[in-house]
Design an enzyme around this catalytic site. Structure first.
Site, mmCIF file in Angstrom:
data_model
loop_
_atom_site.group_PDB
_atom_site.id
_atom_site.type_symbol
_atom_site.label_atom_id
_atom_site.label_comp_id
_atom_site.label_asym_id
_atom_site.label_seq_id
_atom_site.Cartn_x
_atom_site.Cartn_y
_atom_site.Cartn_z
ATOM 1 N N SER A 185 63.195 24.206 -5.025
ATOM 2 C CA SER A 185 61.820 24.698 -5.183
ATOM 3 C C SER A 185 61.455 25.573 -3.989
ATOM 4 O O SER A 185 60.579 25.238 -3.176
ATOM 5 C CB SER A 185 60.870 23.515 -5.317
ATOM 6 O OG SER A 185 61.218 22.712 -6.419
ATOM 7 N N GLY A 187 59.912 28.413 -3.699
ATOM 8 C CA GLY A 187 58.559 28.949 -3.617
ATOM 9 C C GLY A 187 57.610 27.988 -2.938
ATOM 10 O O GLY A 187 56.779 28.385 -2.107
ATOM 11 N N ASP A 188 57.716 26.713 -3.258
ATOM 12 C CA ASP A 188 56.880 25.702 -2.611
ATOM 13 C C ASP A 188 57.220 25.574 -1.131
ATOM 14 O O ASP A 188 56.329 25.485 -0.283
ATOM 15 C CB ASP A 188 57.085 24.352 -3.296
ATOM 16 C CG ASP A 188 56.529 24.324 -4.708
ATOM 17 O OD1 ASP A 188 55.309 24.331 -4.864
ATOM 18 O OD2 ASP A 188 57.340 24.294 -5.650
ATOM 19 N N SER A 189 58.501 25.535 -0.819
ATOM 20 C CA SER A 189 58.914 25.337 0.574
ATOM 21 C C SER A 189 58.528 26.532 1.445
ATOM 22 O O SER A 189 58.078 26.357 2.585
ATOM 23 C CB SER A 189 60.429 25.105 0.640
ATOM 24 O OG SER A 189 60.777 23.955 -0.111
ATOM 25 N N ALA A 192 54.923 26.236 2.194
ATOM 26 C CA ALA A 192 54.680 25.232 3.225
ATOM 27 C C ALA A 192 54.934 25.804 4.619
ATOM 28 O O ALA A 192 54.139 25.582 5.547
ATOM 29 C CB ALA A 192 55.569 24.016 2.980
#
Length: 414
Positions: A185, A187-189, A192
């Site tokens: 994932s 895009g999420d990381s 963050a």
């Protein structure tokens, strides 16, 4: 190293800290209202460098990440990594009494991190305008699919969609075949990481100006920010970069080459490196060709160069090829899976594989801490919490008496 006494752990510190040196974010208190990946990954990193992280989870199941992928005794082993160094409060944010409580709790914190759909916190009286009016020094990190403004702000957004909209999915895969997911994932990381940068910048600005601010991180923008030269190439040349498989388009040679027993990645794209590589594979005709002295010329003849390197690699095992490439000082490596990583001595030497235990004592390795600071390195001070493990502790500190807590508990509010 301090640990939560109710959750024993065998984790070693990631590096020896300077004697008596506090962690860089010691004294910073973070309220996490997020779930799954983007917001919680940001708070995980803040916690690793000393911030106290108070994680709010809904009663019952808690953060859905607790039940993602492979479970041990009902809890994801991913949870052990994503939620280390955090305290868990189990609160129902939909209830007005709890919303009022969380507003008070925000006043006890330096940073609030959330990754709800835009407008959700506003409906609960917990949005940026509400909290900033009450606590001008508060910093708020907001992570969402499309950001807090713009025509798409109200659309639901997940990392996989952001990877597509940000331009990454189009480039992933082999030419002429459907685009593929990167495999994690990302895009999420990436969001963050951008969020952590934003929080650190906002903390520094607060030192200078005395007020907090809101950090608006959009998943798709975090991906787009990694897209190198895509936009100027399109703006100036009308060039739309296409998938290139394992090669690095516009840079040569840089590709994966098949050996007898697998692939090696070779990055021979520096001018002097290229000459050493051609000497190694016994192709001095290419190494000494003036037309190939620089990258532009090599890109024009990349198929010829790849074929020469491929023929050399095909006659060797991975170990034979890598030994020769390392001797010739040509950047190269094998393609690791997690079993390779777990066995690699360099990972161990750099303390990137830490020994942990699950709550029942089952051994479990977890990733080490990045980045590595020489004087104040991050640390793992407590294992991932059980759901609501710290609810009573934190509510008591806020002045909520035992009778009220029991009433709320009987109503399912906590």
């Amino acid at each position: 190293m301090r640990t939560d006494p109710s959750r024993p752990t065998a984790i070693e510190p990631s590096a020896p800290a300077t004697a008596g040196a506090p962690l860089p974010l010691a004294g910073v208190r973070v309220l996490e209202l997020g779930q799954l990946i983007a917001g919680p990954f940001a708070t995980r990193m803040l916690g690793e460098f000393g911030a106290e992280v108070l994680k709010v989870e809904p009663p019952g199941q808690g953060d859905p990440l607790r039940n993602w992928r492979l479970l041990h005794q009902g809890t994801s082993v991913w949870w052990q990594v994503q939620s280390r160094n955090k305290k868990s409060l189990s609160l129902d944010l939909r209830e007005p009494e709890i919303q009022a409580l969380v507003r008070r709790l925000a006043g006890e914190c330096d940073v609030v991190v959330e990754n709800f759909k835009p407008g959700t916190l506003e409906a609960w009286g917990l949005g940026w305008d509400d909290l900033h009016a009450l606590y001008p020094r508060l910093i708020m990190l907001r992570v969402s699919g499309y950001g807090q403004t713009g025509p798409y702000r109200d659309r639901p957004g997940f990392g996989v969609v952001a990877e597509a909209m940000g331009g990454l999915r189009h480039l992933s895969g082999e030419p002429g075949r459907p685009p593929v997911r990167v495999g994690i994932s990302i895009g999420d990381s990436l969001s963050a990481l951008h969020g952590v940068i934003g929080v650190l910048l906002a903390l520094r600005a607060r030192e200078q100006q005395g007020v907090g601010q809101m950090i608006d991180v959009a998943l798709y923008e975090s991906v787009f920010n990694m897209m190198e030269s895509l936009l100027p190439e399109y703006a100036v040349f009308g060039e739309v970069r296409q998938p290139a498989g394992s090669s690095l388009p516009g840079i040569a040679p840089s590709n994966a080459y098949a050996c007898r027993d697998g692939y090696v990645l070779v990055a021979g794209n520096g001018d002097s490196i290229f000459r050493r590589l051609m000497d190694l594979i016994e192709r001095p005709d290419l190494g000494e060709d003036p037309a190939l002295a620089h990258n532009t010329g090599r890109v024009a003849r990349v198929d010829e160069i790849d074929a020469a390197i491929g023929a050399w690699a095909a006659a060797r095992t991975q170990d034979e090829a890598l030994e020769a490439l390392n001797r010739a000082r040509v950047p190269a490596g094998r393609i690791y899976d997690i079993a390779d990583i777990a066995a690699d001595p360099h990972y161990h030497a750099r303390q990137m594989l830490l020994e942990d235990t699950l709550p029942d004592g089952t051994p479990c390795q977890v990733p080490g801490i990045v980045p590595k600071l020489s004087a104040t390195p991050g640390s793992i001070r407590a294992a991932a919490p059980a759901l609501g493990q710290h609810t009573d502790e934190i509510l008591t500190a806020l002045g909520v008496d035992a009778a009220t807590r029991e009433q709320w508990r009987s109503q399912g509010l906590i």
